[in-house]
Scaffold this active site. Structure first.
Site, PDB file in Angstrom:
ATOM      1  N   ASP A  46       0.819  -1.218   0.000  1.00 29.55           N
ATOM      2  CA  ASP A  46       0.000   0.000   0.000  1.00 29.55           C
ATOM      3  C   ASP A  46       0.853   1.268   0.000  1.00 29.55           C
ATOM      4  O   ASP A  46       0.681   2.140   0.852  1.00 29.55           O
ATOM      5  CB  ASP A  46      -0.919   0.035   1.234  1.00 29.55           C
ATOM      6  CG  ASP A  46      -1.704  -1.252   1.413  1.00 29.55           C
ATOM      7  OD1 ASP A  46      -2.218  -1.757   0.404  1.00 29.55           O
ATOM      8  OD2 ASP A  46      -1.800  -1.736   2.547  1.00 29.55           O
ATOM      9  N   GLU A 218     -11.331  -2.075  -2.736  1.00 29.46           N
ATOM     10  CA  GLU A 218     -10.720  -1.298  -1.656  1.00 29.46           C
ATOM     11  C   GLU A 218      -9.579  -0.448  -2.208  1.00 29.46           C
ATOM     12  O   GLU A 218      -9.273  -0.493  -3.402  1.00 29.46           O
ATOM     13  CB  GLU A 218     -10.199  -2.233  -0.563  1.00 29.46           C
ATOM     14  CG  GLU A 218      -9.153  -3.217  -1.048  1.00 29.46           C
ATOM     15  CD  GLU A 218      -8.664  -4.168   0.036  1.00 29.46           C
ATOM     16  OE1 GLU A 218      -9.219  -4.170   1.141  1.00 29.46           O
ATOM     17  OE2 GLU A 218      -7.708  -4.902  -0.228  1.00 29.46           O
TER      18      GLU A 218
END
Ligand code: NAG
Ligand code: NAG
Length: 348
Positions: A46, A218
């Site tokens: 991420d 997401e």
């Protein structure tokens, strides 16, 4: 990021309802290798990348209380510098909590880092914010939770701040699995929720037919770009199985991947390249998936204009099967995007 392996399997019955969207082999064939990355490009999940005005690049990533690395260029060499929040977050959601999914923006002279506090499978996560005037480890002040209320509809992780100009309204996207990606706004200090009820933006926008969960959509990232005379707002996101280990790799096509939906407004509605609505019709167009011998499950992406080369870069984490699928073996990767068709295409 959300580890689906710990989620309740009670939702498995919902499995068969999501339509399969196989990867177009012509598209996969045209995906280039990631651009070269030198220095420390490992243990990355991420990532959030920002270029400071002096030309130094900063890369923030999940775990290690948010790992910070710097480099003179997006290509590296990257040097690990330390943790953003060495003592952890003020937020307390669960024992053995972790700090995930940083999202760093430069807003009115200050760096704001939105971060998630969670643990695999937890739905009652929270998002906090820290600020700095330099980005360096040791300079960050934690302000704790942004204060968006928890809800059974969403999971408060994977924040993304968006503001088109200094006088423009801010938008703040978040969300993972459950009912996927939501959008709200922050107060003018960018430290606290405005009170505006979060609105669902993306739902079921997944290519994954065989997951034990209604959808994993997401890690949204909103980016605007002008195409000829039209301004478009691109909602990039990750879909599929985020965190598989070598002994339980996702079925081909189910791997984590980067997708996009587009709108004429930052508030939606977002649709995909086939014109399907990304909230009501399971829309979503594939930007980058598993391909070749070296790239498995790219995701956790962000997008940034790189003034050093005058190109827009799509950066992400991925695994290289020749190195391994362990959490710490995930790599930082990026490619440049070509928007000339109106849709982002990964180019070399
Ligand atoms: C490389 O960066 C990761 C975090 O991204 C960090 O955990 C690791 O210690 C760094 N390795 C070295 C040798 O600095
Ligand atoms: C979203 O997924 C749920 C569960 O699989 C399903 O019931 C619903 O019809 C889906 N909605 C859309 C718009 O695809």
């Amino acid at each position: 990021m959300l580890n689906r392996s710990l989620l309740s399997s009670g939702l498995a019955a919902l499995l068969a309802t999501t339509a399969a969207k196989p990867i177009d082999p012509r598209q996969a064939a045209s995906w280039p290798e990631p651009e070269p990355c030198t220095g420390n490009c490992t243990y990355i999940h991420d990532p959030s990348v920002i270029r400071r005005a002096d030309g130094t690049w900063y890369r923030f990533s999940t775990l290690g209380n948010i790992a910070i690395a710097t480099a003179p260029a997006l290509t590296g060499p990257w040097t690990y510098k330390g943790a953003m929040l060495p003592g952890g977050s003020k937020i307390n959601v669960v024992k053995n909590q972790e700090i995930w999914a940083p999202d760093v923006s430069f807003i009115d002279g200050t760096y704001y880092a939105y971060y998630s506090v969670s643990r695999s499978g937890l739905q009652t996560s929270d998002i906090g914010v820290a600020t700095s005037t330099s980005c360096d480890p040791g300079s960050w002040t934690d302000h704790g939770s942004v204060g968006v209320p928890k809800s059974p509809d969403y999971n408060l992780i994977d924040a993304n701040f968006f503001r088109e100009c200094a006088t423009c309204q801010n938008y703040w996207n978040f969300g993972s699995a459950w009912k996927d990606v939501y959008q709200t706004t922050l107060k003018g200090d960018f430290l606290a929720w405005s009170g505006e009820a979060p609105r669902q933006q993306l739902y079921n926008s997944t290519t994954t037919p065989n997951q034990n969960f209604p959808s994993i959509t997401e890690g949204s990232f909103l980016f605007w770009w002008p195409i000829r005379n039209t301004k478009y707002y691109y909602m990039f996101f990750s879909s599929g199985a985020c965190c598989n280990a070598a002994d339980s790799l996702a079925a081909p096509g189910d791997e984590y991947k980067i997708m996009v939906c587009r709108s004429n407004s930052p508030t939606g509605p977002f649709t995909d390249q086939a014109g399907k609505n990304c909230l009501t019709e399971n829309g979503g167009s594939l930007v980058l998936g598993t391909h070749g011998d070296n790239v498995y499950a790219p995701g956790g992406q962000g997008v940034i204009y790189d003034p050093d080369v005058s190109k827009v870069a799509l950066y992400y984490h991925y695994a290289n099967p020749k190195i391994g699928y362990k959490y710490k073996e995930f790599l930082f990767g990026f490619n440049y995007l070509d928007f000339s068709s109106g849709w982002p295409v990964v180019t070399s």
